[in-house]
Motif scaffolding. Structure first.
Motif, PDB file in Angstrom:
ATOM      1  N   ASN A  74       7.136 -78.782 121.150  1.00  0.00           N
ATOM      2  CA  ASN A  74       7.865 -79.124 120.255  1.00  0.00           C
ATOM      3  C   ASN A  74       6.744 -79.548 119.108  1.00  0.00           C
ATOM      4  O   ASN A  74       5.576 -79.359 119.088  1.00  0.00           O
ATOM      5  CB  ASN A  74       8.579 -80.682 120.579  1.00  0.00           C
ATOM      6  CG  ASN A  74       7.418 -81.572 121.184  1.00  0.00           C
ATOM      7  OD1 ASN A  74       6.583 -81.847 120.543  1.00  0.00           O
ATOM      8  ND2 ASN A  74       7.805 -82.014 122.596  1.00  0.00           N
ATOM      9  N   TRP A  77      18.679 -86.507 124.277  1.00  0.00           N
ATOM     10  CA  TRP A  77      19.329 -85.874 123.270  1.00  0.00           C
ATOM     11  C   TRP A  77      20.068 -86.738 122.076  1.00  0.00           C
ATOM     12  O   TRP A  77      20.002 -86.466 120.967  1.00  0.00           O
ATOM     13  CB  TRP A  77      20.550 -84.851 123.806  1.00  0.00           C
ATOM     14  CG  TRP A  77      21.583 -85.673 124.432  1.00  0.00           C
ATOM     15  CD1 TRP A  77      21.569 -86.101 125.799  1.00  0.00           C
ATOM     16  CD2 TRP A  77      22.829 -86.399 123.723  1.00  0.00           C
ATOM     17  NE1 TRP A  77      22.682 -86.823 125.820  1.00  0.00           N
ATOM     18  CE2 TRP A  77      23.384 -87.080 124.856  1.00  0.00           C
ATOM     19  CE3 TRP A  77      23.450 -86.304 122.333  1.00  0.00           C
ATOM     20  CZ2 TRP A  77      24.697 -87.818 124.479  1.00  0.00           C
ATOM     21  CZ3 TRP A  77      24.309 -87.276 122.417  1.00  0.00           C
ATOM     22  CH2 TRP A  77      25.030 -87.894 123.376  1.00  0.00           C
ATOM     23  N   ALA A 115      16.406 -79.649 113.647  1.00  0.00           N
ATOM     24  CA  ALA A 115      16.016 -78.408 114.214  1.00  0.00           C
ATOM     25  C   ALA A 115      14.177 -78.483 114.134  1.00  0.00           C
ATOM     26  O   ALA A 115      13.687 -77.615 114.821  1.00  0.00           O
ATOM     27  CB  ALA A 115      16.585 -77.388 113.449  1.00  0.00           C
ATOM     28  N   CYS A 155      10.599 -73.218 116.969  1.00  0.00           N
ATOM     29  CA  CYS A 155      11.588 -72.229 116.981  1.00  0.00           C
ATOM     30  C   CYS A 155      10.892 -70.816 117.236  1.00  0.00           C
ATOM     31  O   CYS A 155      11.473 -69.745 117.372  1.00  0.00           O
ATOM     32  CB  CYS A 155      12.461 -72.033 115.834  1.00  0.00           C
ATOM     33  SG  CYS A 155      13.542 -73.619 115.569  1.00  0.00           S
TER      34      CYS A 155
END
Length: 72
Positions: free
Chosen positions: A2, A41, A56, A61
Motif C-alpha cells: 500500500n 474496508w 484507489a 496498483c
C-alpha cells in the motif's frame, strides 16, 4: 502493498495524528504502513479523506497491473 506511508508523509501528518483522526491506535497505522495489517474496508473512505486522496490511491496498483498483463 500500500501507499499509506507515502500519502501520510505527503500530507505532513504523523502516525499519531492519523490514528487519532481515524479512531485507531498509532500501532495500527504503523502496521498498515509496513503491510503487517490492512485497514478495515469501512475505514477506507475516512483514511482517503484524512490523506486527501482517492481510495484507489491507498493501494499500489503496479502489482495488479503487472499481474493482469502476465495473465493475458
Amino acid at each position: 502493498m500500500n501507499n499509506i506511508r507515502q500519502l501520510r508523509e505527503r500530507a505532513k501528518i504523523s502516525q499519531g495524528m492519523l490514528a487519532q483522526e481515524l479512531g485507531v491506535s498509532q500501532q495500527a497505522v504503523a502496521q498498515w504502513e509496513v503491510g503487517a495489517a490492512d485497514p478495515r474496508w469501512y475505514q477506507a473512505p475516512a483514511l482517503a479523506k484524512a490523506l486527501n486522496c482517492p481510495i484507489a490511491a491507498l493501494f499500489a496498483c503496479d502489482e495488479v497491473s503487472s499481474e493482469a498483463t502476465v495473465a493475458s
